[in-house]
Design an enzyme around this catalytic site. Structure first.
Site, PDB file in Angstrom:
ATOM      1  N   CYS A  54      50.605  38.959  -2.115  1.00  0.00           N
ATOM      2  CA  CYS A  54      50.145  38.423  -0.513  1.00  0.00           C
ATOM      3  C   CYS A  54      51.908  37.346   0.013  1.00  0.00           C
ATOM      4  O   CYS A  54      52.432  36.602  -0.756  1.00  0.00           O
ATOM      5  CB  CYS A  54      49.370  36.867  -0.911  1.00  0.00           C
ATOM      6  SG  CYS A  54      49.345  36.400   1.570  1.00  0.00           S
ATOM      7  N   CYS A  58      51.159  29.583   0.156  1.00  0.00           N
ATOM      8  CA  CYS A  58      50.607  28.673   0.380  1.00  0.00           C
ATOM      9  C   CYS A  58      49.880  27.904  -1.043  1.00  0.00           C
ATOM     10  O   CYS A  58      50.233  28.525  -2.214  1.00  0.00           O
ATOM     11  CB  CYS A  58      48.728  29.244   0.418  1.00  0.00           C
ATOM     12  SG  CYS A  58      49.022  30.034   1.983  1.00  0.00           S
ATOM     13  N   CYS A  61      47.402  28.496  -3.836  1.00  0.00           N
ATOM     14  CA  CYS A  61      46.816  30.125  -3.507  1.00  0.00           C
ATOM     15  C   CYS A  61      46.952  31.091  -5.061  1.00  0.00           C
ATOM     16  O   CYS A  61      48.532  31.005  -5.320  1.00  0.00           O
ATOM     17  CB  CYS A  61      46.369  30.873  -2.846  1.00  0.00           C
ATOM     18  SG  CYS A  61      45.489  32.141  -2.774  1.00  0.00           S
ATOM     19  N   CYS A  98      30.641  37.088   2.102  1.00  0.00           N
ATOM     20  CA  CYS A  98      32.049  36.974   2.565  1.00  0.00           C
ATOM     21  C   CYS A  98      33.251  37.593   2.523  1.00  0.00           C
ATOM     22  O   CYS A  98      33.532  37.500   0.535  1.00  0.00           O
ATOM     23  CB  CYS A  98      32.250  35.953   2.804  1.00  0.00           C
ATOM     24  SG  CYS A  98      31.072  35.152   3.065  1.00  0.00           S
ATOM     25  N   CYS A 129      31.024  38.253   7.346  1.00  0.00           N
ATOM     26  CA  CYS A 129      32.524  37.653   7.586  1.00  0.00           C
ATOM     27  C   CYS A 129      33.224  38.304   6.743  1.00  0.00           C
ATOM     28  O   CYS A 129      33.593  38.697   5.151  1.00  0.00           O
ATOM     29  CB  CYS A 129      31.625  36.201   6.679  1.00  0.00           C
ATOM     30  SG  CYS A 129      33.441  35.152   7.645  1.00  0.00           S
ATOM     31  N   CYS A 189      34.023  30.622  11.501  1.00  0.00           N
ATOM     32  CA  CYS A 189      34.118  29.566   9.974  1.00  0.00           C
ATOM     33  C   CYS A 189      35.593  28.788   9.642  1.00  0.00           C
ATOM     34  O   CYS A 189      36.948  29.795   9.490  1.00  0.00           O
ATOM     35  CB  CYS A 189      33.787  31.449   8.877  1.00  0.00           C
ATOM     36  SG  CYS A 189      33.575  30.013   7.219  1.00  0.00           S
ATOM     37  N   ARG A 267      30.244  23.644   4.617  1.00  0.00           N
ATOM     38  CA  ARG A 267      29.438  25.063   2.399  1.00  0.00           C
ATOM     39  C   ARG A 267      30.269  24.082   2.441  1.00  0.00           C
ATOM     40  O   ARG A 267      31.823  23.658   2.518  1.00  0.00           O
ATOM     41  CB  ARG A 267      30.549  26.597   3.407  1.00  0.00           C
ATOM     42  CG  ARG A 267      29.867  27.104   1.727  1.00  0.00           C
ATOM     43  CD  ARG A 267      30.583  28.861   2.008  1.00  0.00           C
ATOM     44  NE  ARG A 267      29.776  28.633   3.797  1.00  0.00           N
ATOM     45  CZ  ARG A 267      30.272  29.243   4.406  1.00  0.00           C
ATOM     46  NH1 ARG A 267      31.552  29.685   5.207  1.00  0.00           N
ATOM     47  NH2 ARG A 267      29.456  29.817   5.895  1.00  0.00           N
TER      48      ARG A 267
END
Ligand code: SAM
Ligand code: DTB
Ligand code: SF4
Length: 341
Positions: A54, A58, A61, A98, A129, A189, A267
């Site tokens: 990616c 972040c 991550c 998800c 999701c 979400c 969650r």
């Protein structure tokens, strides 16, 4: 039904965090019972449909190309393979499937496959999701037309801390996508991560940003950082173990989310594998009513069905089957109407 408050002040939220723990838990449990069945927990299953490589940075991550985590980059999974995984999740009792992609944003050429996946998973009777990064208004509309039930897009931390965790996009970029998702009529979400070395004030700012959105997210994931070697934050925590968040503070964050966003599903997401059963039980008491099942999140290990089955049996919890309060109250009329058709 009266809409929950969206005018929370930071001072009010800080006062909730500061309550004696037993008082905070009592108030959160009381709020929980007013809107949800306290013995039911929603089961969701995650699948990484496009892993690693990616371009975003972040700091938490494993899938960022800037991290040295050893996670290999893959292409978008084949539609049939995704549907096979979804069938397994449904057979294991999951309510929602998800799907996550390690993208800054989907390219328009990816959309036809994504649409096919949404339609296929939905046709199996699962809620869908997706979390694919930033969306344009048009992409959000395409997903809504495909029947996507939820879009996950986390604000992750306080607006002040955001730039220390991620430099390749801004907090406002995040809010813009949430707006696009909401305007397209998809359920929202959005939540974030605790345990990234942030302060209590950051956690106050994080909950405040969610609880003052024009409409609360239908789902609020609270992740506890899974420290991954080779990521900025995983390495930081390995060097400074004292920066690790206390379990009681994780429970407090969930409790404050429950009180300020009473109708939302809260969650208890990443990080359960490293939590004791007692800590998870406190989170459920404090109003967490959704988890990810299975032995993998996106790239990180998860508690697993055997451990969760044993925990649910011990606590007398059962898998949620009915509709969530915010959807039952018609927060997302267009999608609900299309489901009924
Ligand atoms: N690329 C998309 C995005 O960032 O929106 C979707 C996938 S991303 C992995 C989804 C969320 O997973 C992040 O927003 C973050 O909250 C959470 N996450 C990622 N790595 C994590 C970690 N190591 N520990 C806890 N949560 C994590
Ligand atoms: C969310 O808030 N947590 C999930 C989901 N949304 C996509 C992801 C957790 C990822 C944990 C780290 C990993 O598996 O790589
Ligand atoms: Fe990419 Fe999402 Fe990971 Fe950030 S959290 S690096 S956007 S996959």
């Amino acid at each position: 039904m009266t809409q929950p408050r969206t005018d929370w002040t930071r001072a009010e939220i800080a006062e909730l965090f500061d309550l004696p723990f037993t008082e905070l838990l009592f108030r959160a449990a009381e709020t929980h019972r007013a809107h949800h069945r306290p013995d039911e927990v929603q089961l969701c299953t995650l699948l990484s449909i496009k892993t690693g490589g990616c371009p975003e940075d972040c700091g938490y991550c494993s899938q960022s190309a800037s991290a040295d985590s050893g996670v290999a980059a893959t292409k978008l999974m084949d539609v049939r393979a995704v549907l096979q995984s979804a069938a397994q999740a449904r057979d294991a009792g999951s309510q929602r499937f998800c799907m996550g992609a390690a993208w800054r944003n989907p390219k328009d050429r990816d959309m036809p496959a994504i649409v096919e996946i949404v339609k296929g998973v939905r046709a199996m009777g699962l809620e869908t999701c997706m979390t694919l990064g930033m969306l344009t208004p048009r992409q959000a509309e395409t997903l809504a037309e495909a029947g996507l039930d939820y879009y996950n897009h986390n604000i992750d931390t306080s607006p002040e801390r955001y730039g220390e965790v991620i430099t390749t996009r801004t907090f406002d970029d995040r809010l813009a996508t949430l707006d696009n998702v909401r305007n397209a009529g998809i359920n929202v979400c959005s939540g974030g991560i605790v345990g990234m070395g942030e302060t209590r004030e950051d956690r106050v700012g994080f909950v405040h940003a969610l609880a003052t959105l024009p409409r609360h997210p239908e789902s609020v994931p609270v992740n506890a950082l899974v420290p991954v070697k080779g990521t900025v934050l995983g390495d930081m925590l390995a060097d400074t173990p004292l920066a690790k968040i206390d379990d009681i503070e994780v429970v407090r964050t969930g409790a404050v989310a429950r009180i300020t966003m009473p109708m939302s599903m809260v969650r208890l997401s990443a990080g359960r594998e490293a939590m004791s059963e007692a800590t998870q039980a406190l989170c459920f008491l404090a109003g967490a009513n959704s988890i990810f099942t299975g032995d993998r999140l996106l790239t990180a290990p998860n508690a697993g069905d055997d451990a969760d089955g044993a925990l649910f049996a011990k606590l007398g919890l059962k898998a949620m089957e009915g509709e969530e309060p915010m959807r039952a109250a018609g927060s997302c009329q267009r999608i609900d109407a299309s489901r009924a058709a």
